[in-house]
Scaffold this active site. Sequence first.
Site, short mmCIF file in Angstrom:
data_model
loop_
_atom_site.label_atom_id
_atom_site.label_comp_id
_atom_site.label_asym_id
_atom_site.label_seq_id
_atom_site.Cartn_x
_atom_site.Cartn_y
_atom_site.Cartn_z
N GLU A 34 0.74 -1.55 0.08
CA GLU A 34 0.09 -0.10 -0.19
C GLU A 34 0.80 1.24 0.04
O GLU A 34 1.89 1.38 0.71
CB GLU A 34 -0.80 0.14 1.22
CG GLU A 34 -2.02 -1.08 1.36
CD GLU A 34 -2.99 -1.07 0.03
OE1 GLU A 34 -2.99 -0.36 -0.87
OE2 GLU A 34 -3.68 -2.27 0.08
N SER A 69 -25.27 8.35 -14.56
CA SER A 69 -25.06 7.15 -13.78
C SER A 69 -26.43 6.76 -13.07
O SER A 69 -27.13 7.45 -12.54
CB SER A 69 -24.35 7.96 -12.60
OG SER A 69 -24.29 7.18 -11.42
N ASP A 173 -4.31 1.24 -9.21
CA ASP A 173 -5.55 0.66 -9.36
C ASP A 173 -6.03 0.61 -10.90
O ASP A 173 -6.52 -0.17 -11.39
CB ASP A 173 -6.57 1.89 -8.69
CG ASP A 173 -6.22 2.10 -7.33
OD1 ASP A 173 -5.50 1.13 -6.72
OD2 ASP A 173 -6.58 2.88 -6.69
C1 GLA Z 1 -5.25 4.02 -3.55
C2 GLA Z 1 -4.71 4.93 -4.63
C3 GLA Z 1 -3.41 3.98 -5.16
C4 GLA Z 1 -2.72 3.61 -4.07
C5 GLA Z 1 -3.52 3.03 -2.93
C6 GLA Z 1 -2.84 2.68 -1.65
O1 GLA Z 1 -6.19 3.15 -4.23
O2 GLA Z 1 -5.55 4.96 -6.05
O3 GLA Z 1 -2.84 4.26 -6.37
O4 GLA Z 1 -1.70 4.54 -3.70
O5 GLA Z 1 -4.57 3.78 -2.71
O6 GLA Z 1 -2.05 1.68 -1.90
#
Ligand code: GLA
Length: 387
Positions: A34, A69, A173
């Site tokens: 993370e 949406s 993500d």
């Molecule tokens: C969010 C962000 C990611 C990453 C996570 C933590 O999801 O969008 O880029 O930094 O937090 O790991």
Amino acid sequence: MQRLINKVVEVFNAQFGKEQLVVSAPGRINIIGEHTDYNLGYVFPAAIGEAIYFALGPSNNPTKCTCHSIDENESFSFDLNDIEAIPSPTWKNYILGVVAELQNTGKTIQGFNLAFSGNIPVGSGMSSSAALECGLCFGLNELYNLGLSRKEMALISQAAEHNYAGVKCGIMDQFSSLMGKKDQAFILDCRNLELTYVKVDLQNYSLVLCNSNVSHSLVTSAYNERRQQCEDGVAQVKTKYPNVQSLRDINMDMLNELQPILNDTVYKRCKFIVEENQRVLDMGKAFENRDLEDIGRLLNEAHYGLRYEFEITCEQTDFLADQFVDNKFTPGARQMGGGFGGCIIAVVETEKLNDVIKEVSSAYAMKYKEATFLPIEISNGCHLVNN
Ligand code: GLA
């Protein structure tokens, strides 16, 4: 899932006429790693069954776009020649951002109509916002034959999040939503964007998600603050080691040597990132060896770091992680995602899963509220759906 696809198609048809294509864009889990992505380290995510579905087609005006949406029960229209972020937080900024960032790469699109709906819980650390960005980008790439690679689409979607939603996120993500593969997680090197797929097969154990149903209203500012603290750490380390570009280039010896010039908070943040990067690499090996003891230990160490060093957990997620780990059928559990609530990811002995869920959920309900448990189905990244 078929129900959601039918719904978006039905709503699109009623509002705009026949759709041209339907896209599925998944959310993600992150096994470990993370806040390492924007520090150019390693992450270990996978795309999942929960997704956003989009019905898309060209509009009958070359520059007018209308987006609906279904979940928010809200529509809005904009002109391709006049795109500006909306100052208050809204889903519309993800749409505007993707379109504007596509245009910034020199790509030309025409007006389009869109209806979408999904089942990724918002604010749960499962990246519903990346699914929205990536699914739209993927759909427009198909609709207008833009010839973008998945990597380019991930970078465009990330830029949309930075510049239109105001979150200085890393790339994890967007990569997950676009690059996921069925039954495989991947280790992504966020410095060179190379990925290594790892089969997820834990034999008698299962990965499970438990949504605390808590999300922090200040998550954007806290997230950006963590990123800033990491950058402050890099700037200070550079005074002694000028070649350092990111926390990826730092090891614990260097950090400890410089501890006297770092403030306590910055030291703790940097320590977490340096150790979390190593945990991702160790987790890759533990998955290969199906070493449940190591997998559990690494998850627990990660939660400890998130709680006391990066300080992005909350009372409810700490409670849930403790409840899981106190159970002898759960080798490990940790908070997942950006922080301050959202989901716990845990590894639980499959045979005992129902009992563990029962125990954890009743303890949580007694002290806080209902938690939601989701089985994890590791799935393909963004794709067209036949309907
Ligand atoms: C969010 C962000 C990611 C990453 C996570 C933590 O999801 O969008 O880029 O930094 O937090 O790991």
